[in-house]
Design a protein around this motif. Sequence first.
Motif, mmCIF file in Angstrom:
data_model
loop_
_atom_site.group_PDB
_atom_site.id
_atom_site.type_symbol
_atom_site.label_atom_id
_atom_site.label_comp_id
_atom_site.label_asym_id
_atom_site.label_seq_id
_atom_site.Cartn_x
_atom_site.Cartn_y
_atom_site.Cartn_z
ATOM 1 N N GLU A 249 36.789 44.059 48.796
ATOM 2 C CA GLU A 249 35.666 43.861 49.731
ATOM 3 C C GLU A 249 34.431 43.345 48.996
ATOM 4 O OE1 GLU A 249 35.003 44.818 53.125
ATOM 5 O OE2 GLU A 249 37.120 45.125 53.553
ATOM 6 N N LYS A 250 34.159 43.952 47.850
ATOM 7 C CA LYS A 250 32.975 43.544 47.074
ATOM 8 C C LYS A 250 33.403 43.195 45.653
ATOM 9 C CE LYS A 250 29.751 46.409 49.703
ATOM 10 N NZ LYS A 250 28.769 47.539 49.619
ATOM 11 N N PRO A 251 33.835 41.949 45.421
ATOM 12 C CA PRO A 251 34.218 41.548 44.065
ATOM 13 C C PRO A 251 33.006 41.502 43.151
ATOM 14 C CG PRO A 251 34.207 39.655 45.538
ATOM 15 C CD PRO A 251 33.977 40.864 46.391
ATOM 16 N N ASP A 252 33.246 41.699 41.848
ATOM 17 C CA ASP A 252 32.097 41.637 40.930
ATOM 18 C C ASP A 252 31.635 40.193 40.764
ATOM 19 O OD1 ASP A 252 33.335 40.327 38.598
ATOM 20 O OD2 ASP A 252 34.478 42.188 38.366
ATOM 21 N N PHE A 254 31.543 38.132 38.398
ATOM 22 C CA PHE A 254 32.326 37.195 37.574
ATOM 23 C C PHE A 254 33.746 36.965 38.090
ATOM 24 C CE2 PHE A 254 29.133 39.158 34.798
ATOM 25 C CZ PHE A 254 28.474 38.025 34.347
ATOM 26 N N ALA A 255 34.061 37.576 39.222
ATOM 27 C CA ALA A 255 35.413 37.430 39.775
ATOM 28 C C ALA A 255 35.649 35.998 40.251
ATOM 29 C CB ALA A 255 35.617 38.411 40.922
ATOM 30 N N MET A 256 36.885 35.521 40.052
ATOM 31 C CA MET A 256 37.254 34.184 40.532
ATOM 32 C C MET A 256 37.982 34.357 41.860
ATOM 33 S SD MET A 256 39.317 31.160 38.554
ATOM 34 C CE MET A 256 38.089 31.091 37.251
ATOM 35 N N ILE A 257 37.354 33.868 42.937
ATOM 36 C CA ILE A 257 37.872 34.066 44.283
ATOM 37 C C ILE A 257 38.258 32.721 44.900
ATOM 38 C CG2 ILE A 257 37.393 35.005 46.573
ATOM 39 C CD1 ILE A 257 37.354 37.150 44.430
ATOM 40 N N LEU A 258 39.435 32.699 45.528
ATOM 41 C CA LEU A 258 39.872 31.531 46.297
ATOM 42 C C LEU A 258 39.968 31.935 47.762
ATOM 43 C CD1 LEU A 258 42.772 30.010 44.137
ATOM 44 C CD2 LEU A 258 40.399 29.248 44.234
ATOM 45 N N GLN A 259 39.570 31.020 48.647
ATOM 46 C CA GLN A 259 39.666 31.294 50.074
ATOM 47 C C GLN A 259 40.384 30.144 50.755
ATOM 48 O OE1 GLN A 259 36.089 32.733 51.987
ATOM 49 N NE2 GLN A 259 36.636 31.788 53.936
ATOM 50 N N GLN A 267 41.861 37.000 44.754
ATOM 51 C CA GLN A 267 41.197 37.037 43.442
ATOM 52 C C GLN A 267 42.203 36.667 42.365
ATOM 53 O OE1 GLN A 267 38.837 40.489 42.584
ATOM 54 N NE2 GLN A 267 38.592 39.975 40.423
ATOM 55 N N ILE A 268 41.773 35.838 41.418
ATOM 56 C CA ILE A 268 42.645 35.379 40.329
ATOM 57 C C ILE A 268 42.441 36.246 39.101
ATOM 58 C CG2 ILE A 268 43.182 33.454 38.796
ATOM 59 C CD1 ILE A 268 42.348 31.560 40.981
ATOM 60 N N TYR A 269 43.545 36.687 38.527
ATOM 61 C CA TYR A 269 43.525 37.499 37.311
ATOM 62 C C TYR A 269 44.302 36.769 36.212
ATOM 63 C CZ TYR A 269 42.314 41.280 40.565
ATOM 64 O OH TYR A 269 41.713 42.064 41.523
ATOM 65 N N PHE A 270 43.750 36.766 35.023
ATOM 66 C CA PHE A 270 44.406 36.116 33.887
ATOM 67 C C PHE A 270 44.906 37.170 32.913
ATOM 68 C CE2 PHE A 270 41.459 33.009 35.550
ATOM 69 C CZ PHE A 270 42.175 31.819 35.498
ATOM 70 N N GLU A 271 46.155 36.998 32.470
ATOM 71 C CA GLU A 271 46.728 37.896 31.467
ATOM 72 C C GLU A 271 47.275 37.058 30.319
ATOM 73 O OE1 GLU A 271 49.788 40.514 32.879
ATOM 74 O OE2 GLU A 271 48.774 40.824 34.800
ATOM 75 N N ASN A 272 47.085 37.553 29.111
ATOM 76 C CA ASN A 272 47.717 36.947 27.930
ATOM 77 C C ASN A 272 48.540 38.018 27.239
ATOM 78 O OD1 ASN A 272 44.839 35.291 28.075
ATOM 79 N ND2 ASN A 272 46.593 34.032 27.523
ATOM 80 N N PRO A 273 49.796 38.177 27.676
ATOM 81 C CA PRO A 273 50.650 39.227 27.097
ATOM 82 C C PRO A 273 50.739 39.084 25.575
ATOM 83 C CG PRO A 273 51.686 38.252 29.015
ATOM 84 C CD PRO A 273 50.513 37.394 28.693
#
Length: 321
Positions: A249-252, A254-259, A267-273
């Motif tokens: 509901e309330k992204p921070d 710096f969040a990357m949001i697509l609509q 919201q897009i999340y990046f992971e580098n395993p």
Amino acid sequence: MLKAGVFGAGHLGKIHLKLLEESPKYKLVGFYDDNRETAVAIEKEFGYKSFNSAEELIDAVDMIDIVTPTFAHFEVAKKTILAGKHVFIEKPITSTFQEASELIELAKKHKVKGQVGHVERFNPAFRAVADKIENPMFIETHRLAEFNPRGTDVPVVLDLMIHDIDVILSLVKSEVKNINASGVSVISDTPDIANARIEFENGCVANLTASRISLKNMRKSRFFQKDAYISVDFLERKCEVVKMKNAPEKPDDFAMILQNAEGVKKQIYFENPKVEEHNAILEELETFADAILNNTTPIVSLEEGAAALKVANQVIAGFRK
């Protein structure tokens, strides 16, 4: 420790000899190479015992590691299996699917283990994300190499693309529905550049490109699945996972949001395993030892090696359509 012998002491054969000698799971007994001049030189330089015949080496070991040119795989593997010894075969498993099928039946009959050297399954970057790739629906691979006379005795599909075919078949749990392919010969008598579009029964599509006359080396794959995109750089041993989840509901800030057009926000999340560094060739050889000692199925079975060869041959057949 399993007593091991190596067939073929070329560039890759020497690597296998070194790793088997270093491994605590094997006792390297020696090797056989039908080029006696090469065999004598390697025995003198490295101290590995050179055997005078294939039969002598097979009799002296528990496992044979075949690192010969592809055309010799079948005969050496057949001799090994008939002698009741386990066999590791560099990719591609054999020259033809019929030969591969015969080896599978012989291995079952003589109760021996077999593994095929599709080394990218053991690549640290792929290992780091393999369990995150679930039901991919679009896959794109690029495997480009600078020209090297080694390997030009076979089409680029069997030399390079088969690595990606094997990886894809290990991830897509569906039958192949259709293959469209094109290939171009530039330097060799067989295609040096190839592209294939593989369609699976479940709707997944894989687009593969391979070249052995590129100006730079590249080995990258990208996997697209519902709410996630995963990239693997097999050469640089890097990987990335990009996931999309419903936006809070309330992204921070710096969040990357697509609509999308319907107003749904993701919201897009990046992971580098973390990529655990290890020698992929050593790991494939040692997991084979584990399969023998624990009586389990090898990670890349003869059946899987045959399946990759079958699809590779279908790609090659597509060039002539």
